[in-house]
Design an enzyme around this catalytic site. Structure first.
Site, short mmCIF file in Angstrom:
data_model
loop_
_atom_site.label_atom_id
_atom_site.label_comp_id
_atom_site.label_asym_id
_atom_site.label_seq_id
_atom_site.Cartn_x
_atom_site.Cartn_y
_atom_site.Cartn_z
N LYS A 1 1.43 -9.69 -3.28
CA LYS A 1 1.66 -10.80 -2.36
C LYS A 1 2.25 -12.03 -3.04
CE LYS A 1 -1.32 -9.78 1.52
NZ LYS A 1 -2.12 -8.61 1.14
N GLU B 1 -1.51 -18.68 7.26
CA GLU B 1 -2.71 -18.06 7.80
C GLU B 1 -3.19 -17.04 6.78
OE1 GLU B 1 0.34 -17.07 8.61
OE2 GLU B 1 0.16 -14.99 7.93
N SER C 1 -0.38 -1.34 -4.95
CA SER C 1 -0.10 -2.70 -4.47
C SER C 1 -1.07 -3.75 -5.00
CB SER C 1 -0.08 -2.73 -2.95
OG SER C 1 -1.30 -2.21 -2.42
C1 LIG Z 1 -2.24 -7.48 1.88
C2 LIG Z 1 -2.25 -6.23 1.09
C3 LIG Z 1 -1.63 -5.06 1.56
C4 LIG Z 1 -1.00 -4.95 2.93
O1 LIG Z 1 0.08 -5.79 3.18
P1 LIG Z 1 1.57 -5.23 3.27
O2 LIG Z 1 2.32 -6.38 3.84
O3 LIG Z 1 1.55 -4.04 4.17
O4 LIG Z 1 1.99 -4.88 1.91
C5 LIG Z 1 -1.60 -3.95 0.74
N1 LIG Z 1 -2.19 -3.96 -0.48
C6 LIG Z 1 -2.80 -5.06 -0.97
C7 LIG Z 1 -3.42 -4.99 -2.32
C8 LIG Z 1 -2.86 -6.23 -0.20
O5 LIG Z 1 -3.49 -7.32 -0.68
#
Ligand SMILES: *Cc1c(COP(=O)(O)O)cnc(C)c1O
Length: 401
Positions: A94, A116, A383
């Site tokens: 993010k 938000e 992610s």
């Molecule tokens: C917020 C988040 C997501 C989901 O958000 P996307 O916009 O779909 O990428 C996925 N993995 C992590 C670790 C997150 O913090």
């Protein structure tokens, strides 16, 4: 004929029938101003250089592309490469988007940032970047979420942000979004709305895709250096869809590279308790754009459920809806208990504790690997890291610290 990536979205912000700008008339000038500023910035080499330098020196990019050999051996099939967004500053992807839009806000002369947050991950990324760039930061967060995610609320405050609890509605993410938009409309002259995924009205899906595409661009170079060819599959979890789009988009025109998005099936698609907008939703309008949504039989936005807070959203980015409709990507759904299996599998085979969101992608990729020959290559977007999820995991697995 299907469009080339460079032609999407069209000038009105549509990916086929998806996207657009479904907002109150008085927000249109702000979106136009934003689009112009973004187009200028993304064509400006000084802006690009500043983004790249902070990606390197602040976020710690490029993140590694790690061959998960013990995991692959366990599955006895295709190679599995993990794109290590969990190693980025603040522990997830993010921050890439927060940094890009923070720099854009500064360039536009807007020193007051509103955002938000649901579980607090986006709020923390925004508060982090605002502290580093010297911007004022106001985060709207549902009262219920402030209670459930007290540590993230504390993090934001420590980083100098003002956290405004939202008491309306169900006191969760969608109420926080409404409140943020209200603030933006009222204070639009000096205020920048920093949205956290590839959702919302045009130009947000395109801007967030742009800043997150650093993930796919790096992956392309890294996998080519290792294997002298492109991967066969890209796998990523999908909440709003930003980590998936960031990985996928730089490969859009490489038709031999298959895209698989993994949604949250919660307790199971047939229970109605899930967050799988693409797998089980219908087309509608939410938060400024047309896309697949989870709605009840009266067209009301449905309650969603997932063990992974970051996937717990009733909508999805419009470009993913377009990829689904055109078949450019396939979308699968993984349940809470399968995600927990993926979580444990990565902990035990590789010594990496993944975020529960990412665990959905891990689980699917591991199963996929087992069904493929050894020569095939799967890249999974890891992610985020799982430290934030230890309470939830320990409760779900009934483990004591
Ligand atoms: C917020 C988040 C997501 C989901 O958000 P996307 O916009 O779909 O990428 C996925 N993995 C992590 C670790 C997150 O913090």
């Amino acid at each position: 004929m299907e469009a080339k990536s460079s032609q999407l979205p069209d000038s009105r912000g549509y990916f086929g029938q998806f996207g657009g700008t479904f907002v109150p008339e008085r927000l249109m000038p702000a979106l136009d101003e934003l689009e112009q500023a973004f187009n200028q910035a993304s064509a400006d080499s000084d802006f690009q250089r500043e983004f790249q330098e902070l990606c390197r020196n602040y976020i710690g990019r490029p993140t590694p592309l790690y061959p998960a050999q013990r995991l692959a051996a366990r599955m006895d099939g295709a190679a599995i490469l993990l794109k290590r967004e969990d190693l980025a500053h603040t522990g997830a992807h993010k921050i890439n988007n927060a940094l890009g839009q923070g720099l854009l806000a500064k360039r536009m002369g807007k020193n007051r940032i509103v955002a938000e947050t649901g579980a607090g991950q986006h709020g923390v990324a925004v508060a982090t970047v605002c502290a580093m760039l010297g911007l004022n930061c106001i985060i709207y967060m549902g009262e219920e979420d402030v209670r459930r995610q007290a540590t993230n609320a504390l993090r934001m405050k420590l980083l100098g942000a003002e956290v405004r609890p939202v008491a309306s509605g169900s006191r969760t993410l969608k109420d926080a979004i409404n409140e943020t938009i209200r603030d933006w409309v009222t204070n639009v002259r000096d205020t920048y709305y920093l949205l956290g995924s590839v959702v919302g009205p045009h130009p947000y899906p395109t801007m967030v895709r742009h800043f997150q595409s650093v993930i796919g661009q790096e992956t392309r170079e890294q996998v080519t250096a290792m294997y002298h060819r492109l991967p066969d599959y890209l796998v990523a979890c999908v909440g709003g869809g930003s980590n998936a789009m960031g990985l996928f988009h730089p490969f859009f025109d490489d038709r031999d590279v298959k895209f698989i998005g993994v949604e949250a099936a919660g307790k199971g698609l047939d229970t109605g308790k899930h967050a799988a907008s693409l797998s089980a939703g219908r087309v509608g309008v939410l938060h400024g754009a047309r896309s697949y949504l989870l709605q009840d039989s009266h067209g009301q936005i449905a309650e969603t459920l997932s063990i992974a807070a970051g996937l717990d959203y009733p909508g999805v980015g419009p470009e993913h809806s377009y990829y689904k409709e055109t078949g450019r990507a396939t979308y699968m759904a993984v349940t809470d208990s399968q995600a927990l299996e993926g979580f444990k599998l990565l902990c035990q085979t590789e010594g990496i504790i993944p975020a529960l969101e990412s665990s959905h992608a891990i689980y699917y990729a591991a199963r996929l690997a087992a069904s493929l020959p050894r020569e095939q290559i799967i890249v999974v977007n890891l992610s985020g890291r799982g430290d934030k999820d230890l309470d939830i995991v320990s409760r779900a697995l009934e483990m004591k610290p």
